[in-house]
Design an enzyme around this catalytic site. Structure first.
Site, short mmCIF file in Angstrom:
data_model
loop_
_atom_site.label_atom_id
_atom_site.label_comp_id
_atom_site.label_asym_id
_atom_site.label_seq_id
_atom_site.Cartn_x
_atom_site.Cartn_y
_atom_site.Cartn_z
N ARG A 280 0.86 -1.19 0.00
CA ARG A 280 0.00 0.00 0.00
C ARG A 280 0.90 1.24 0.00
NH1 ARG A 280 -3.18 -3.42 3.84
NH2 ARG A 280 -5.35 -3.42 3.16
N ARG A 316 0.98 -1.51 -5.39
CA ARG A 316 -0.29 -0.88 -5.74
C ARG A 316 -0.07 0.61 -5.88
NH1 ARG A 316 -5.35 -1.23 -1.74
NH2 ARG A 316 -4.18 0.33 -0.59
N ASN A 440 -12.04 -5.59 1.74
CA ASN A 440 -12.38 -4.50 2.67
C ASN A 440 -13.31 -3.49 2.00
OD1 ASN A 440 -10.51 -5.77 4.24
ND2 ASN A 440 -8.88 -4.30 3.82
N ASP A 441 -12.93 -3.07 0.81
CA ASP A 441 -13.79 -2.12 0.11
C ASP A 441 -14.96 -2.82 -0.58
OD1 ASP A 441 -12.90 0.56 0.52
OD2 ASP A 441 -11.06 0.04 -0.53
N ARG A 451 -16.83 1.16 6.21
CA ARG A 451 -15.96 0.22 6.91
C ARG A 451 -15.36 0.79 8.19
NH1 ARG A 451 -10.93 -0.19 2.57
NH2 ARG A 451 -9.59 -0.77 4.28
N CYS A 488 -6.81 -10.16 -1.09
CA CYS A 488 -5.86 -9.39 -0.26
C CYS A 488 -6.51 -8.53 0.80
CB CYS A 488 -4.96 -8.54 -1.14
SG CYS A 488 -5.81 -7.15 -1.89
C1 PEP Z 1 -9.27 -3.72 0.28
O1 PEP Z 1 -10.05 -2.80 0.04
O2 PEP Z 1 -9.64 -4.87 0.61
C2 PEP Z 1 -7.82 -3.50 0.25
C3 PEP Z 1 -6.99 -4.50 0.35
O3 PEP Z 1 -7.38 -2.22 0.13
P1 PEP Z 1 -7.40 -1.16 1.34
O4 PEP Z 1 -7.69 -1.94 2.61
O5 PEP Z 1 -6.07 -0.51 1.36
O6 PEP Z 1 -8.50 -0.25 0.95
MG MG Z 2 -9.33 -0.96 -0.85
#
Ligand code: PEP
Ligand code: MG
Length: 564
Positions: A280, A316, A440-441, A451, A488
């Site tokens: 990241r 990324r 996550n997103d 979130r 991920c």
């Molecule tokens: C996600 O969104 O799952 C991700 C891995 O990216 P981030 O948590 O940095 O938004």
């Molecule tokens: Mg994300």
């Protein structure tokens, strides 16, 4: 160490006996200054808005002038040699708590007046200077209303033994950083700061999401035993680091590490990761006040790739925007009530090409030294992906013209983290080398649940049947084109989901390095048919909670030593 809403640090400080008089005088002049300030507010409010509004301040003024309150604070300074900040905060918070506990709405609201007085007083006592989180030099647990990702990034794990915040969710970037720094943390506890003051004893139980204030002796003893047991169990799990990651029936499941800081590549190596599945890079921006140069990017990428030149490193591109917005880019910040749906991630870099190209140049140059791959975040349409790839092509041409060595045949992938990308995975598969599912997103956008918002945290679940279905769709679309799929998001670092992910066809996962040993333990304990059966059963359930309970039961069967 307690940070209030205004981020004043309330230090647990003592003064030496021979300066007690000076400290009492300092307290008196601060409280006198507060009284003057409140009187001035009272006058202004009465003049502009009418006497009834001025009266709001009268209550504050009476409080600040209360001789008993002053006496109590001065007594702590004189007799216990408390620093005035510490003494004031202790006395005022005790009163606030008394008011809050009276069980009467009117009285509870008076607690707010007391906090207001505390804030004013601290502002005078501490001056405008705010003690920087980055400069903590003694072991503390940090308790705060909120910590931004950049504040969290500045915490030094050597001194910050743990932290807890009132707001935030367990996949918020603050929580992710806690994992990266390997600092025990609980986020989104809800209001609790009025119950604590600097110097209190606190237990942070990150495993269960609990914060225990002022534990009694038996509780402390119990937690010390648990802490030692967890340490021993982790040391045992670390031994798994060097064993192969494959299922009990011999199918390899690749495990990579997610990192936020270049140094974390060492954590990945230590935990036996087969590469970095997600770097990241936006944290290069969030740690410093200045914008990173091409060389800053390049050096960071070399720091990651040099120790593992034969292993994949997925970089990324900047996922800036929403709550990840650094000071150095404040001019570009978008003022929007809904930044999560605004100009963030790849959208942001496509509109700020200078910054995008700087990063792409550094990635392409560093890629000469290892197996670096590029990944674009938050891609929502094929057009957007094509635009990002076109910019990459432009950057290659520039480097070519300038005669700078770079990697031309770099692999290019994308995050699948919005429903549109999952729904169109077959189209995207034609245009990328790999997918990485960011749960996550994906959960946030599919379920319309912020979130980072604890109020709706119970609605946020990777076990929701809609999420499982989207993952299945991506796996199926990718299989037709032989496009590799990694997961991920935090889901892949939670052992609860290891079996169901494998059962749905996932063969690669990337997670916080700390969680890799336990995930590998689960992988080595199941067979593919078992995992497929679990995924098939999960698919018959309609409700996230039922899926979670079912998976919890199965996990206990798979790995009884760790989970029963
Ligand atoms: C996600 O969104 O799952 C991700 C891995 O990216 P981030 O948590 O940095 O938004
Ligand atoms: Mg994300």
């Amino acid at each position: 160490m307690v940070l209030g809403t205004e981020d004043f640090r309330i230090p647990r400080r003592f003064v030496s006996v021979n300066v007690v008089d000076i400290e009492v005088a300092r307290f008196r002049s601060a409280i006198d200054a507060v009284c003057t300030e409140i009187s001035e507010n009272e006058r202004l409010a009465s003049e502009r808005l009418g006497a009834q509004y001025g009266a709001i301040f009268t209550a504050h003024l009476n409080l600040a002038r209360d001789p008993k309150l002053r006496e109590e604070i001065e007594e702590l300074i004189r007799e216990r040699t408390y620093a005035p900040e510490f003494a004031s905060s202790r006395v005022l918070r005790r009163y606030a708590k008394l008011f809050q506990n009276l069980g009467n709405q009117y009285m509870a609201e008076r607690a707010v007046d007391i906090f207001d007085l505390e804030k004013r007083l601290l502002r005078h006592l501490l001056g405008t200077e705010r003690e920087e989180l980055a400069h903590i030099t003694e072991p503390v647990i940090v308790l705060a209303t909120n910590l931004t990702p950049s504040e969290t990034a500045s915490l030094n794990p050597e001194f910050v033994l743990g932290f807890a915040t009132e707001v935030g969710g367990h996949t918020s970037h603050t929580a992710i950083l806690a994992g990266a720094l390997e600092i025990p943390a609980v986020v989104g506890v809800g209001p609790f700061l009025s119950d604590v003051s600097g110097g209190d004893t606190i237990i942070i139980d990150g495993n269960h999401g609990e914060v225990i204030v002022d534990p009694d002796e038996p509780t402390l003893k119990r937690y010390r035993v648990t802490r030692d047991r967890i340490k021993t169990a982790n040391q045992k799990l670390e031994l798994l680091g060097q064993l192969e990651s494959k299922t009990a029936d011999g199918v390899p499941i690749k495990l990579y590490g997610n990192i936020e800081f270049p140094e974390e590549v060492d954590h990945c190596i230590k935990r036996g990761a087969e590469g970095v599945g997600l770097y990241r890079t936006e944290f290069l921006y969030l740690k410093d006040d200045r914008e990173p140069s091409e060389e800053d990017h390049y050096n960071a990428y070399r720091r990651v790739v040099d120790p593992i030149p034969t292993l994949p490193v997925v970089i990324r591109t900047l996922d800036l925007g929403a709550e990840k917005f650094p000071h150095s880019l404040e001019d570009l910040a978008e003022v929007s009530p809904n930044p999560v749906l605004g100009l963030r991630s790849v959208r942001f870099t496509l509109r700020n090409l200078g910054l995008f190209k700087t990063q792409l140049r550094a990635i392409l140059r560093a890629a000469v030294h290892g197996d670096i791959r590029i990944m674009f975040p938050l891609v929502t349409s094929v057009l957007e992906l094509r635009q990002a790839k076109m910019i990459l092509g432009d950057v290659m041409e520039d480097l070519e013209e300038e005669g700078i060595p770079f990697c031309r045949d770099i692999q290019v992938g994308m995050m699948v983290e919005v429903p549109s990308a999952a729904l169109l995975a077959d189209r995207f598969a034609e245009e990328v080398d790999f997918f990485s599912i960011g749960t996550n997103d994906l959960i946030q956008y599919t379920l319309a649940v912020d979130r980072a918002n604890p109020t709706v945290a119970d609605l946020y679940s990777a076990a929701d049947p809609s999420i499982l279905r989207l993952i299945r769709m991506v796996v199926a679309a990718a299989a037709k084109k032989d496009t590799p799929v990694v997961v991920c998001g935090q889901m892949s670092g939670d052992p609860l989901y290891t079996a169901v992910l494998i059962g749905m066809g996932i063969r690669e996962m990337s997670a916080t390095p700390f969680s890799l040993p336990i995930i590998k333990q689960v992988i080595r304990s199941i067979t593919i048919p078992q995992a497929e059966e679990i995924a098939a059963h999960a698919d018959t359930l309609d409700v996230a909670r039922d899926v979670e309970n079912y998976l919890r039961g199965e996990l206990k069967k798979i790995s009884p030593d760790e989970f029963s």
